[in-house]
Write a protein that holds these residues in place. Sequence first.
Motif, PDB file in Angstrom:
ATOM      1  N   GLU A  71      44.617 -19.873  -4.257  1.00  0.00           N
ATOM      2  CA  GLU A  71      45.023 -20.327  -2.927  1.00  0.00           C
ATOM      3  C   GLU A  71      45.468 -19.150  -2.055  1.00  0.00           C
ATOM      4  O   GLU A  71      46.042 -18.185  -2.541  1.00  0.00           O
ATOM      5  CB  GLU A  71      46.164 -21.343  -3.042  1.00  0.00           C
ATOM      6  CG  GLU A  71      45.748 -22.649  -3.691  1.00  0.00           C
ATOM      7  CD  GLU A  71      46.862 -23.678  -3.691  1.00  0.00           C
ATOM      8  OE1 GLU A  71      47.948 -23.376  -3.132  1.00  0.00           O
ATOM      9  OE2 GLU A  71      46.669 -24.768  -4.251  1.00  0.00           O
TER      10      GLU A  71
ATOM     11  N   TYR B 149      40.908 -20.434   0.039  1.00  0.00           N
ATOM     12  CA  TYR B 149      40.895 -19.807  -1.282  1.00  0.00           C
ATOM     13  C   TYR B 149      40.271 -18.414  -1.253  1.00  0.00           C
ATOM     14  O   TYR B 149      39.319 -18.163  -0.502  1.00  0.00           O
ATOM     15  CB  TYR B 149      40.095 -20.661  -2.278  1.00  0.00           C
ATOM     16  CG  TYR B 149      40.662 -22.037  -2.503  1.00  0.00           C
ATOM     17  CD1 TYR B 149      41.628 -22.269  -3.476  1.00  0.00           C
ATOM     18  CD2 TYR B 149      40.233 -23.099  -1.720  1.00  0.00           C
ATOM     19  CE1 TYR B 149      42.160 -23.538  -3.678  1.00  0.00           C
ATOM     20  CE2 TYR B 149      40.761 -24.373  -1.905  1.00  0.00           C
ATOM     21  CZ  TYR B 149      41.722 -24.585  -2.886  1.00  0.00           C
ATOM     22  OH  TYR B 149      42.241 -25.848  -3.059  1.00  0.00           O
TER      23      TYR B 149
ATOM     24  N   HIS C  19      37.256 -23.412   1.685  1.00  0.00           N
ATOM     25  CA  HIS C  19      38.378 -24.327   1.888  1.00  0.00           C
ATOM     26  C   HIS C  19      38.085 -25.656   1.214  1.00  0.00           C
ATOM     27  O   HIS C  19      36.953 -25.945   0.849  1.00  0.00           O
ATOM     28  CB  HIS C  19      38.624 -24.536   3.390  1.00  0.00           C
ATOM     29  CG  HIS C  19      37.452 -25.162   4.097  1.00  0.00           C
ATOM     30  ND1 HIS C  19      36.345 -24.435   4.467  1.00  0.00           N
ATOM     31  CD2 HIS C  19      37.213 -26.434   4.470  1.00  0.00           C
ATOM     32  CE1 HIS C  19      35.463 -25.243   5.055  1.00  0.00           C
ATOM     33  NE2 HIS C  19      35.960 -26.466   5.057  1.00  0.00           N
TER      34      HIS C  19
ATOM     35  N   GLN D 268      43.291 -26.273   2.681  1.00  0.00           N
ATOM     36  CA  GLN D 268      43.701 -25.152   1.841  1.00  0.00           C
ATOM     37  C   GLN D 268      42.556 -24.158   1.695  1.00  0.00           C
ATOM     38  O   GLN D 268      41.436 -24.535   1.372  1.00  0.00           O
ATOM     39  CB  GLN D 268      44.117 -25.647   0.454  1.00  0.00           C
ATOM     40  CG  GLN D 268      44.501 -24.546  -0.504  1.00  0.00           C
ATOM     41  CD  GLN D 268      45.711 -23.768  -0.026  1.00  0.00           C
ATOM     42  OE1 GLN D 268      46.778 -24.335   0.181  1.00  0.00           O
ATOM     43  NE2 GLN D 268      45.553 -22.462   0.180  1.00  0.00           N
TER      44      GLN D 268
ATOM     45  N   HIS E 240      46.055 -31.336   3.736  1.00  0.00           N
ATOM     46  CA  HIS E 240      45.927 -30.188   4.625  1.00  0.00           C
ATOM     47  C   HIS E 240      44.779 -29.293   4.145  1.00  0.00           C
ATOM     48  O   HIS E 240      44.362 -29.354   2.988  1.00  0.00           O
ATOM     49  CB  HIS E 240      47.235 -29.394   4.686  1.00  0.00           C
ATOM     50  CG  HIS E 240      47.617 -28.764   3.390  1.00  0.00           C
ATOM     51  ND1 HIS E 240      48.286 -29.448   2.392  1.00  0.00           N
ATOM     52  CD2 HIS E 240      47.413 -27.512   2.909  1.00  0.00           C
ATOM     53  CE1 HIS E 240      48.481 -28.653   1.369  1.00  0.00           C
ATOM     54  NE2 HIS E 240      47.962 -27.465   1.650  1.00  0.00           N
TER      55      HIS E 240
ATOM     56  N   ASP F  99      48.307 -33.556   7.529  1.00  0.00           N
ATOM     57  CA  ASP F  99      49.369 -32.781   6.892  1.00  0.00           C
ATOM     58  C   ASP F  99      50.517 -33.646   6.368  1.00  0.00           C
ATOM     59  O   ASP F  99      50.980 -33.439   5.242  1.00  0.00           O
ATOM     60  CB  ASP F  99      49.897 -31.718   7.860  1.00  0.00           C
ATOM     61  CG  ASP F  99      48.896 -30.585   8.073  1.00  0.00           C
ATOM     62  OD1 ASP F  99      47.999 -30.424   7.223  1.00  0.00           O
ATOM     63  OD2 ASP F  99      49.014 -29.863   9.082  1.00  0.00           O
TER      64      ASP F  99
END
Length: 277
Positions: A255, A227, A121, A225, A223, A218
């Motif tokens: 993502e 992967y 992340h 994310q 935020h 957010d």
Amino acid sequence: MKMGIEQSGGSGKGKVRNESKKGKGKGKGKQKKWCEVQRLYEVCKQVFADCGPAIVPSPDKVQKLAALLDGMTQADVGLKPNMPFFSSKEAPTITYMHLHECDKFSMGIFCLPPKSVIPLHNHPGMTVFSKLLFGTMHIKSYDWSSGVDKDIDVTRANVDAPKSDPDGLRLAKVKIDSEFTAPCKTSILYPTDGGNMHCFTAKTACAVLDVLGPPYCDPDGRHCQYYYEFPFPKFSVEGLVVSEEEMDGYAWLKERGKPKDLSVVGVPYNGPKIAKK
């Protein structure tokens, strides 16, 4: 780290004893516990006072905070490896203890049972300090790459990917791919360097004290994310030749949504208290 953390009702199971008052004045050891976590809070206020998204603290402030974290142990936050948070289960649940959060920084502790994983992340616009309090953990981290060899610009448009996975691939360079055992130095990552995207895998029960500046938000676009990662040779780039040795240092990232098997439960922090001003 905001990772869809579920809040526990605080039934008392695995509760950490508050020792900030017990034995007050009867020994330097117990006094030190309270002082270190309070000191961490005070230093964080100084370090992140003039910072914001993508604004990194000055090198001397980074060093000051890292030096403090380097000396901290589980005793300073009231944790013990034999607590229920760290027991092994078929589907290990990660526990998060929230210490503090404001618009400048956040402090919290991740308690990981053996074999549990915090998936790959990112930390958009953040400077992050991660201190392994005890245990052994494998850390793999990446930074985005503009290319390989002679800074060749590698973009998604150049990638010859199969139709089943046509979009969203981006090249990243491996920053860290190693095991760490406490006591060890604090891991530091920056908005564009140091391994901004990382994955934690608990080889044994372990605890990580995380300091983020600024915290995830957010509404402000910060935020968490997640992967997927793919080996570099899986996709080709026209006109780009890379040796086998160099291939190990790169991967393609894409993502993804929050992994369904990621279970993080928030519980109250009941260690030495922080006097917030």
